[in-house]
Design a protein around this motif. Structure first.
Motif, mmCIF file in Angstrom:
data_model
loop_
_atom_site.group_PDB
_atom_site.id
_atom_site.type_symbol
_atom_site.label_atom_id
_atom_site.label_comp_id
_atom_site.label_asym_id
_atom_site.label_seq_id
_atom_site.Cartn_x
_atom_site.Cartn_y
_atom_site.Cartn_z
ATOM 1 N N THR A 91 0.820 -1.205 0.000
ATOM 2 C CA THR A 91 0.000 0.000 0.000
ATOM 3 C C THR A 91 0.857 1.260 0.000
ATOM 4 O OG1 THR A 91 -0.135 0.075 2.400
ATOM 5 C CG2 THR A 91 -1.822 -1.202 1.273
ATOM 6 N N GLN A 92 2.164 1.097 0.151
ATOM 7 C CA GLN A 92 3.077 2.243 0.042
ATOM 8 C C GLN A 92 4.169 1.886 -0.943
ATOM 9 O OE1 GLN A 92 4.561 3.028 3.999
ATOM 10 N NE2 GLN A 92 2.951 4.531 4.290
ATOM 11 N N LEU A 125 7.161 4.345 -2.030
ATOM 12 C CA LEU A 125 8.110 4.605 -0.949
ATOM 13 C C LEU A 125 9.029 3.418 -0.739
ATOM 14 C CD1 LEU A 125 5.946 6.368 1.756
ATOM 15 C CD2 LEU A 125 7.750 7.338 0.353
ATOM 16 N N PHE A 145 -11.057 2.613 -2.049
ATOM 17 C CA PHE A 145 -10.012 3.385 -1.395
ATOM 18 C C PHE A 145 -10.608 4.410 -0.440
ATOM 19 C CE2 PHE A 145 -6.748 6.779 -1.378
ATOM 20 C CZ PHE A 145 -5.741 6.035 -0.810
ATOM 21 N N ARG A 171 -10.088 4.649 3.612
ATOM 22 C CA ARG A 171 -9.543 5.859 4.219
ATOM 23 C C ARG A 171 -10.533 6.500 5.180
ATOM 24 N NH1 ARG A 171 -7.293 10.550 0.554
ATOM 25 N NH2 ARG A 171 -5.375 9.369 0.708
ATOM 26 N N THR A 201 -10.275 5.285 8.869
ATOM 27 C CA THR A 201 -9.193 5.886 9.643
ATOM 28 C C THR A 201 -9.462 7.360 9.920
ATOM 29 O OG1 THR A 201 -7.470 4.320 9.024
ATOM 30 C CG2 THR A 201 -6.755 6.543 9.507
ATOM 31 N N GLU A 202 -10.030 8.053 8.916
ATOM 32 C CA GLU A 202 -10.296 9.487 9.103
ATOM 33 C C GLU A 202 -11.335 9.730 10.188
ATOM 34 O OE1 GLU A 202 -11.230 11.150 5.323
ATOM 35 O OE2 GLU A 202 -9.183 11.868 5.011
ATOM 36 N N ASP A 208 -9.712 9.079 13.511
ATOM 37 C CA ASP A 208 -8.779 10.152 13.835
ATOM 38 C C ASP A 208 -9.514 11.420 14.232
ATOM 39 O OD1 ASP A 208 -6.333 9.007 13.734
ATOM 40 O OD2 ASP A 208 -5.924 9.497 11.644
ATOM 41 N N GLY A 209 -10.642 11.673 13.561
ATOM 42 C CA GLY A 209 -11.425 12.859 13.875
ATOM 43 C C GLY A 209 -11.805 12.898 15.347
ATOM 44 N N LEU A 261 -8.067 12.153 17.679
ATOM 45 C CA LEU A 261 -7.063 13.222 17.638
ATOM 46 C C LEU A 261 -7.709 14.590 17.757
ATOM 47 C CD1 LEU A 261 -4.628 11.931 14.861
ATOM 48 C CD2 LEU A 261 -4.416 11.726 17.330
ATOM 49 N N GLU A 318 5.574 8.069 11.337
ATOM 50 C CA GLU A 318 4.491 7.600 10.483
ATOM 51 C C GLU A 318 3.260 7.296 11.315
ATOM 52 O OE1 GLU A 318 6.489 4.829 7.719
ATOM 53 O OE2 GLU A 318 4.480 4.761 6.847
ATOM 54 N N MET A 319 2.100 7.645 10.788
ATOM 55 C CA MET A 319 0.837 7.309 11.455
ATOM 56 C C MET A 319 0.183 6.216 10.630
ATOM 57 S SD MET A 319 0.266 10.006 13.739
ATOM 58 C CE MET A 319 -1.166 11.026 13.640
ATOM 59 N N ARG A 341 -4.388 18.115 10.411
ATOM 60 C CA ARG A 341 -4.694 18.793 11.673
ATOM 61 C C ARG A 341 -3.412 19.213 12.352
ATOM 62 N NH1 ARG A 341 -6.299 13.813 12.011
ATOM 63 N NH2 ARG A 341 -8.479 14.341 12.232
ATOM 64 N N HIS A 395 -0.855 7.982 0.287
ATOM 65 C CA HIS A 395 -0.726 6.714 0.996
ATOM 66 C C HIS A 395 -0.022 6.796 2.338
ATOM 67 C CE1 HIS A 395 -2.397 4.425 -2.230
ATOM 68 N NE2 HIS A 395 -1.609 5.047 -3.077
ATOM 69 N N GLU A 423 0.782 8.883 6.021
ATOM 70 C CA GLU A 423 0.464 9.957 6.938
ATOM 71 C C GLU A 423 1.577 10.073 7.955
ATOM 72 O OE1 GLU A 423 -3.502 9.687 8.466
ATOM 73 O OE2 GLU A 423 -4.327 9.455 6.444
ATOM 74 N N LEU A 424 1.987 11.310 8.226
ATOM 75 C CA LEU A 424 3.100 11.528 9.137
ATOM 76 C C LEU A 424 2.716 12.536 10.210
ATOM 77 C CD1 LEU A 424 5.980 12.122 6.545
ATOM 78 C CD2 LEU A 424 5.557 10.015 7.811
ATOM 79 N N ALA A 425 3.319 12.374 11.382
ATOM 80 C CA ALA A 425 3.280 13.427 12.382
ATOM 81 C C ALA A 425 4.607 14.157 12.257
ATOM 82 C CB ALA A 425 3.127 12.836 13.773
#
Ligand SMILES: Nc1nc2c(ncn2[C@@H]2O[C@H](COP(=O)(O)OP(=O)(O)O)[C@@H](O)[C@H]2O)c(=O)[nH]1
Ligand SMILES: [Mg+2]
Lengths: 627, 131
Positions: free
Chosen positions: A101-102, A105, A203, A207, A210-211, A214-215, A218, A427-428, B93, B108, B110-112
């Motif tokens: 999925t990455q 990278l 997709f 996503r 997770t969003e 996180d909402g 976080l 990384e999150m 955020r 793809h 996400e970072l802090a």
């Protein structure tokens, strides 16, 4: 094929190396959902066929293997391993674990690995997650573009082991070096990822989950509140769930003790078994449930992806204290045990921050403190409500955390070695449902390790203590007038003499020689405090119908017949246990990690000094308050 | 941001009496402040298209990384993690009390990212960005 090839799993943190390692080797490297959970190099032999075995090695995660790296960090450890691999003659295969999925990278690291010139296999893992996002990986096309074998797989696939073994053993046999030219990884990634018709929706769906989470988790206000509530709930759960179970084990111990005494009478052998073995090691064993609960909870936080969110939330606070977000992982895992947490501090890239983290880690309330806290709270606050007791228990956890932050602030001013601080980049990962089998395995391992420790070190130490409480010492004590010969012997014993020697130092903290013997016993390991209490008060109580340890502690008398301990003593003793680094394994780990004796000696001295001061303050204040 | 020339240059010349000198100084300081304001204003006006820092980027406004103004070592590491020139970034955020930023990089990842660090990541807001 005679020589065993080394198959090294290399990949970015969180790519899925440990999961694959577990799936292939069947051995249980810790699986975490956080960059750098693999802190020591794990390895396992796997038999491929009659003539062939492979040695699999799970390295800590790396983002790059070129450019500078701090030798003591995770990256440094992994790179050193790879450098050694190129130097040695042993056949070796580098296996890149790449999160599908990455892809783009991961492919950058592939280019670096190709330049190493060792046989290379790419394991494109988490393919199930990619499929859930609406894509598929064309492994053959990717392999052709890269000039290396690519296997698209997932750690949860049924046939993952066979496919990985087949590809790696082929690479070990062929020994072909990969091509090393430059490639446009983004273009390749776009070419080999095949979207399904519904890719967009899939997709977005993945996503959105997770969003949404996180909402909430976080959220600027809600986030920290949930975080605090979660920590509190975790510590409280240790107390509330485990208390009844511990009680049950205690009842079982007493029944067994009564049986032994009925069978063997009250001679020396019976005292050894009942007071030494059951009173010492058996009492400690009763705290098994707390330790398992804690370990499983920490594993859930880790594997679900919440750990990185916690880091995001506490980074500011930790930075203020001279630590950093990355310190959060070792700090949290130190609540189970400081020893692995000290190795986990290698994920901190800044040397100064890492040292300070290591020096305050032992202040976190590790599970070895639970028996002492549990016993003291059950004994001296029995009259209070269960909420009060639970609250006190949770407060002890938070005082450890708070004192750790204060210590770090002070150390930041005094202990140098602070280079240019390295800011947080982390990384999150997406949220994931933890794999039940993995979590269960972690819990099981914590349980067996605890039982093994209790069965070995603590058992031996309890018996040694029992012996030291039996052989006569240089000074005579003042046993109560109606004491049995066994109790008189204990008061005149070697251990009692040493304990009395310390009484002038511990008088302002309210500890008498018996607690001092416990403190000496617990220099090696904290659990021994409760074990020692079990032995001492077991002996004192012999003959009577055996009352629970708590009752015996409450009714313990001084030489003049006055009650020996009060709630003030208990609070002072707990304060001592919050701070003092009573753990040889921790000191050894600090020595290993800092490569000097200076820091473990410093750690020992500062924590014992501070522990004494705090327990004096607590005792005097509590007594003045009438406790 | 450039400020007007410093005062010290001409004032050392022996001219006129002190009162006039003072007046001239006051005049000049007003002038320079005005310049400053103008500067700031025009920059703000340009912001939608010009280079800014990741830290200053509004939430959910996509932008492209233009440059990493960091030491070689730090920049190399950031690129390896995934923050490369040309990447599309969105700030999801910001942690309160100037805590880290939560950033999405290229769909793809996400970072802090520490806020101090984000100050040194230059970005170009994507054209037609929704705010
Ligand atoms: N869906 C899915 N999740 C995986 C797979 N492999 C690993 N994970 C998850 O990814 C996270 C990180 O895995 P881990 O093996 O600890 O990665 P490491 O840091 O590279 O060792 C864990 O939460 C795993 O459950 C996979 O093949 N499929
Ligand atoms: Mg790992």
């Amino acid at each position: 094929m005679s020589e065993t090839a080394i198959v090294t799993l290399v990949g970015r943190p969180n790519a899925g190396k440990s999961s694959l390692f577990n799936a292939v080797t069947g051995s249980h490297a810790k699986v975490g959902n956080f960059p750098g959970v693999t802190v020591d190099v794990l390895e396992a032999q796997v038999t491929v066929s009659e003539h062939e075995t492979l040695r699999f090695v799970d390295l800590p995660g790396v983002y790059t293997i070129e450019g500078e790296a701090d030798p003591e960090s995770d990256e440094g450890h992994a790179r050193r391993f790879l450098d050694d691999l190129s130097k040695h003659q042993t056949p070796a295969v580098i296996t890149q674990v790449l999160d599908c999925t990455q892809l783009a990278l991961g492919l950058r690291l592939t280019l670096e690995l190709r330049r190493r010139g060792l046989p290379l296999v790419v394991l494109a893992t988490q393919h199930d997650a990619l499929v859930a996002q609406g894509f598929e990986l064309d492994a053959a096309a990717l392999g052709e573009a890269l000039g290396v074998r690519v296997v698209a797989t997932s750690a949860r696939d049924a046939n993952v082991k066979a496919r990985v073994l087949e590809a790696t053993s082929e690479a070990a046999r062929l020994k072909t070096a990969p091509p090393s030219g430059a490639l446009d990884v983004t273009a390749i990634a776009n070419r080999v990822l095949r979207p399904r018709v519904d890719a967009k929706q899939a997709f977005a769906r993945v996503r959105a989950r997770t969003e949404r989470l996180d909402g909430v988790l976080l959220h600027p206000l809600l986030g920290p509140v949930i975080f605090l509530a979660l920590m509190t709930a975790l510590f409280a759960a240790v107390f509330f769930i485990a208390e009844p179970v511990t009680g049950l084990i205690d009842v079982f111990n007493q029944a067994l003790a009564a049986r032994i005494e009925a069978l063997l009478g009250t001679g020396l052998l019976s005292s050894l078994l009942v007071d030494g073995v059951l009173g010492g090691a058996g009492t400690v064993l009763a705290f098994l449930p707390q330790i398992v609960i804690l370990t499983v909870a920490l594993e859930l936080i880790d594997a679900s992806g919440y750990l990185a969110r916690g880091t995001f939330l506490v980074d500011r606070l930790l930075r203020f204290a001279g630590l950093g977000g990355r310190s959060f992982v070792p700090l949290l895992s130190a609540h189970a045990c400081a020893v692995p947490a000290i190795s986990a501090s290698r994920i901190i890239r800044d040397p100064g921050q890492r040292l300070r983290t290591i020096l305050v880690l032992p202040l976190m309330t590790c599970s070895a403190r639970i028996p002492t806290f549990g016993l003291l709270i059950a004994t001296f606050f029995a009259a209070r409500s269960v909420w009060f007791r639970g609250g006190l228990f949770v407060a002890l956890y938070f005082s450890g955390l708070g004192l750790g932050l204060i210590a770090s602030l002070v150390l930041g001013r005094t202990v140098k070695r602070t280079s240019q601080p390295r800011p947080l980049v982390l990384e999150m990962p997406p949220y994931r449902v933890p794999q039940l089998s993995v979590v269960a395995r972690v819990g099981w391992r914590a349980a067996t390790r605890f039982v093994r420790d209790v069965g070995s070190v603590i058992l031996v130490a309890s018996v040694v203590l029992w012996a030291l409480l039996t052989v006569p010492g240089p000074t005579a004590g003042t046993p109560p007038p109606d004491a049995t010969p066994r109790v008189v012997a204990m008061h005149n014993s070697l251990a009692a003499s040493v304990g009395r020697l310390l009484e002038p130092v511990t008088a302002p903290t309210g500890f008498d020689w018996r607690l001092n013997v416990g403190l000496i016993g617990s220099v090696g390991a904290r659990e021994l405090m409760v074990g020692t209490m079990g032995v001492i008060f077991g002996i004192e109580d012999a003959g009577d119908d055996s009352a629970p340890l708590a009752e015996r502690l409450r009714e313990a008398k001084r030489a003049d017949g006055a009650t020996a301990y009060s709630a003030a003593t208990a609070l002072a003793l707990m304060a001592f246990f919050v701070i003092a680094c009573q753990c040889m394994s921790t000191l050894a780990a600090v020595r290993r990690e800092t490569r000097s004796w200076r820091w473990p000696i410093f750690l020992f001295a500062y924590t014992y000094g501070a522990a004494w001061i705090l327990s004096v303050v607590v005792f005097q204040v509590a007594r003045a308050a009438g406790l | 941001m450039q400020t007007a020339t410093p005062e010290a240059s001409e004032d050392t010349a022996p001219t006129a009496h002190p009162g006039a000198l003072q007046l001239r100084r006051a005049e000049r300081s007003v002038e320079s402040r005005l310049c400053c304001l103008l500067d700031e204003w025009s920059e703000a006006a340009l912001q939608a298209t010009a280079v800014t820092s990741l830290e200053a980027l509004p939430l959910h406004a996509p932008a492209t990384i233009a440059a990493l103004k960091l030491s070689d070592r730090e920049a190399t590491w950031l690129r390896a993690v995934g923050l490369t020139e040309g990447c599309l970034v969105t700030v999801l955020r910001k942690a309160p009390l100037s805590g880290p930023l939560h950033v999405r990089v290229d769909q793809h990842t996400e970072l802090a990212i520490d806020r101090e660090l984000a100050l040194h990541v230059e970005v170009t807001p994507a054209a037609g960005a929704a705010s």
